[in-house]
Design a protein around this motif. Structure first.
Motif: not given
Length: 225
Positions: A72, A101, A105, A109, A138-139, A142
């Protein structure tokens, strides 16, 4: 007498941050620093990925989370090396969405690594079963945060790069600054609790053990022999 209307000046030649010509030395300095820091971060991420691959440190959940954070951060750095503040349009929207984004991200994390450490050490919970949930958060979060300003049309030139424009400052705070500082505060609280628990357990493991006293005992026993 030829005069140029500032409003007629194209976005290509404007420095939005200072509302002046893009060749202004202040804009050049900001863009240079942005590219330099982005490049430094990019090189650092590449080095980290190489070390992780070389040492095969991607098998446990904690190692996988660090790998995901590095990925990321790598793509986030790419966003800061993209180039100048682009004129309003699809390319500017793409840069703004990309930065939002991957900023989110990387932050996600970091937060999840903190939560995982808290659950492991303080709550003594095995978190291997949470791996898929971690990736979804985490994905996925964002993606929502980056899509909202895009759908509203709030992205555009915002200084040395493209982001939420000056006309929508409240969105900057709602999308980034307020969540950022709130999460930082919560992480500080988590780490404070983790440190307290770790210190308490170390004391309980040591008990009344005194290394110096035990050494002196050993010396006396050897002398008696």
């Amino acid at each position: 007498m030829n005069s140029q209307n500032p409003k007629a000046m194209s976005n290509d030649s404007r420095c939005v941050f200072f509302n002046t010509d893009s060749e202004d030395y202040r804009c050049v300095v900001i863009l240079t620093v942005k590219r330099a820091t982005g490049t430094f971060s990019l090189v650092g991420c590449i080095f980290m990925l190489f070390v992780i691959w070389l040492l095969r440190r991607y098998h446990s959940l904690a190692q996988k989370m660090i790998l995901s954070l590095t990925v990321a951060a790598f793509f986030d750095s790419v966003g800061y090396v993209m180039g100048d503040s682009h004129p309003e349009g699809s390319l500017c929207d793409f840069q703004a969405c990309w930065l939002t984004y991957f900023d989110w991200s990387a932050l996600a994390w970091v937060c999840l690594i903190t939560v995982n450490l808290y659950l492991n050490l303080v709550r003594e919970i095995s978190t291997n079963r949470y791996e898929m949930s971690y990736h979804l958060m985490a994905w996925g979060v964002p993606l929502v945060m980056a899509s909202l300003p895009l759908l509203k049309g709030y992205y555009g030139p915002a200084g040395a790069w493209c982001w939420i424009t000056d006309d929508h400052v409240a969105w900057r705070f709602g999308i980034w600054y307020v969540p950022l500082f709130s999460l930082i505060f919560l992480m500080i609280c988590c780490y404070a609790r983790i440190i307290c628990v770790a210190n308490a357990r170390m004391q309980s493991w040591l008990g009344t053990f005194n290394p110096e006293r035990e050494r002196q005992k050993g010396v006396k026993q050897q002398g008696a022999i």
